[in-house]
Design an enzyme around this catalytic site. Sequence first.
Site, PDB file in Angstrom:
ATOM      1  N   GLU A  25      26.550  35.578 -66.625  1.00  0.00           N
ATOM      2  CA  GLU A  25      26.329  34.684 -65.485  1.00  0.00           C
ATOM      3  C   GLU A  25      24.882  34.211 -65.453  1.00  0.00           C
ATOM      4  O   GLU A  25      24.600  33.059 -65.119  1.00  0.00           O
ATOM      5  CB  GLU A  25      26.709  35.393 -64.177  1.00  0.00           C
ATOM      6  N   HIS A  33      36.498  41.408 -56.476  1.00  0.00           N
ATOM      7  CA  HIS A  33      37.084  40.060 -56.470  1.00  0.00           C
ATOM      8  C   HIS A  33      37.279  39.550 -55.038  1.00  0.00           C
ATOM      9  O   HIS A  33      38.160  38.742 -54.790  1.00  0.00           O
ATOM     10  CB  HIS A  33      38.441  40.043 -57.183  1.00  0.00           C
TER      11      HIS A  33
END
Lengths: 334, 429
Positions: free
Chosen positions: A57, A126
Site C-alpha cells: 500500500e 475488513h
Amino acid sequence: MNMIQAINSAMDVMMDRDPSVIVMGEDVGYFGGVFRATAGLQAKYGKTRVFDTPITECGIIGVAIGMGAYGLRPVPEIQFADYIYPALDQLVSEAARLRYRSAGQFTAPLTVRSPFGGGIFGGQTHSQSPEGIFTHVSGVKTVIPSTPYDAKGLLIAAIEDNDPVIFFEPKRIYNGPFNGHWDRPAENWSKHPGGEVPEGYYRIDLGKAAIVRPGEALTILAYGTMVHVVQATVEELGIDAEIIDLRTLVPLDIETIEESVRKTGRCMVVHEATRTSGFGAELASLVQERCFYHLEAPVERVTGFDTPYPHSLEWAYFPGPVRIGQALKKILKD
Amino acid sequence: MTADAVRPNLPPLSLHVPEPRFRPGDAVDFADVEVPPAGAQPRPDTAAEAASFHELAYTLVRVLDEEGRAVGPWNPKLDPDTLRKMLRDMALVRAFDERMFRAQRQGKTSFYMKCTGEEAVAIAAAHALASDDMCFPSYRQQGLLITRGYSLVQMMNQIYSNKGDDLQGKQLPIMYSSREKGFFSISGNLATQYPQAVGWAMASAAKGDTRIAATWCGEGSTAEGDFHSAMTFATVYKAPVILNVVNNQWAISSFSGFAGAEATTFAARALGYGIAGLRIDGNDALAVYAATQWAAERARTNQGPTLIEHFTYRAEGHSTSDDPSQYRSAGEPTAWPLGDPIARLKQHLIALGEWDEERHAEQDRELAEMVKAAQKEAEKNGILGHGLHQPLDSLFDGVFEEMPWHLKEQQQMMIAEEEASGRPWARKK
C-alpha cells in the site's frame, strides 16, 4: 445501477474524458477488483491505464504521488480501508502536504478509493472506519457517499479535484438494498439506498451535504451506511427528524448543518467508527460552538465502540435501530 | 521469567548488536575496506540480464587510480571542459556549504546540511543525466541544483525562509523544490521519494515520453519500507528509473551496520529484486558519471531500473544539529581510503595537463567571492528570525487549491489576534 456499478461508471466516464486518469491497485486490472468496481476498465482502456499492483500500500500511494507529480490523475484503490495504514505516511506526510511544502510547484491529485465499514462479517481486518484519521490531517479531502447516484457524482468530482481525496465506499451497501440487522429486521430498510443513476457525466460538488429527509424534531448527521440505518429507524419510530447526509467530511457543509440545528434545536451524530476522537466529536463540538443558544438538549453521539471490530459480534458493534432508538428517546425527552 | 526458560542442556542464544569499528579516541585503520584496483571491473552491455550483476554488486567500480589516471572499461572519456565544469560545480557546492554552515552558526538560519566528501555523488550524476530528467533527491544532493544552474541566491533565500523564498517560507532550510529544474520537493520523512520516483518513471513510460527519473536515499533509509516497495514496483514494471543509495557510512550516529551493511552490500539489495546493481566508488566523479550514464542508457532503452550504491564517506556531521565527535573517531574522515572527491578529480585534470594548482586556488577564490556576493544579495531579502518575511495570511495558502470555510475562519481568527497584539506583521496585498 447499484453502488459498485455507479463507481465503475464514474471511472469509465472519467477515463474516457481525460487520458491522464489512470486506475491502479491490487487485483483491479484483468480481474476487475475483488468487489468488481473496476470490472471491464482494463479491457476498455488498456494495461497502461488500468493495472494490477504489488501488495504494498505504501508503494501504491507513493507511486501514485509520483504519477500525479508527472501530470497524471491516478485513482489508486486500497482493497480494504483497514489496509490503508501502511500507506499512511505517504498519504499524510507526502500527498497531503506536497502542494503546501512546494508552494504549488508539485501537487498530488490522487483519488484514493477504498471500501470501508462493517456489516459483512469481515472481522477486524475488513471492517474498520478510519475516516477520522484523515479528517485530522491538513490537506486531504474525505468523501463518503451513501447512494449509487451520489457515489458516481462525488467520485467524478473527486477525480476532477486537484487535491488528494480519500474516497471511502461503504461496502455494506455496495450491492444494493440493505435489509437487516440482528436486533431489528426493519421492513423499510430495503427501500434504501436506491435511485436512478444516469449513464453519462454529472458531478456532485464536494463540500455539499444532502438533506435526505426534512423534519422538525431534531437534526441527525450521518454518512455512508448509517444514513440508511438512521432513515429506517426514524421512519419506523415515526419521528419527524431532519436527516443530513454529510457526503464530504472535509470540506464539511457547515451551513446546512447550522441551519438545520438552529431550526430543530436538537442534534444527534451517528457513525460506525469508534467513538473516542471520532468525527462525531468534531461535529458535536462544531454544533455546540455555533448553535449553543439554539440547543434544547446536549448533542448526542451514536457510534461504534472503542474496540477492534469483533468478528462474531459485529452486529453488537454496528450501530442499529435499538442503539439509535434509545439515543433518540434520550435526546427528545426534554 | 526469561532465566526460567533456559534449558541447561542447550547453549544460551545471544543477540548480536552491531558496533562500528572506531569510537571517539580510537585510532582509525580502514585496512579492512576492500578497495579493488581502478579499471578492473567489467562494463556489461546495458541490456545485460539483472542476474549477471553479482560481481558488480559486491565489488567497487572505480575509474580513477591512485595516480589520478582514468583507466578501464568504465572510463567515460570525458573532454577536459566537462571535467573542469564538474570540478568547478563540486568546488562551488563545497564553498556554498561552508558559507551556509557558517550562516547557521551566525544565527541567520535554523538548520543546514553539508554534503562534504560526497560532492561527486550528485554532481557527476547531474552531468550524466539529461537536464529534463526528473530527480527525486534526498537532502544531501544540493549538487543537482548547482549543476543545473539554479540560482545560488534562490537557494539561500530558501535557507533563510525570507521574502524571496520560492517556497514562501513553508519548508525547512535546504528542503528545496524546483519544478523548473526537475528537482522534486524534498521530504524529511526518509525514502518516501523512492516510490514517488518510480511512479514518475512509470508515468513517463506509460505516456511514451523519453525522460527518465532518478532518486537518491542514504544507506540508513534503505531500511524503510518505502525503499522495498519502490524496488518491487521498479522491477515489476521495468520502470525507467535510477535508484541511488548513498552509502556515506553514517545515518546520524548509527553506522551503516544498522542498515545491514555487516551482512551484505547495498548494491546487492538489487539482486533479489532482479534489478541491475552496481557498487561504485562514490568519491570518484568519473565512476559516478559512468555508472549514471550506463544506468540512464539502460532506462532509456526500456531495459529497466538500476540500483547504484555510491560507496562514500560523510566527512562532516549529519547536520548543524549534530556533533559527530561524540560518536565517531576524529581520524575517520582523513583516513577514509577513497580520498576526497574534489582532490581526486583535480589530480586527474592536473595529470592530464588540463589544470594546475594555481588555477585551482584562483577558482576557489572566485567561487568564494561568488558565494559571498550571492549571500549578500539573499540577505537583502531577510534572514530567518529577523521578523516574519512572508505575509501573515499566506500561512493558509496552498493547503488546498481553494481555501475551504474552516481555513478562512481560522485565517480571520489569526488576523484578529494579530490586530489585538499590535505586532507589526505584514499582510498580503
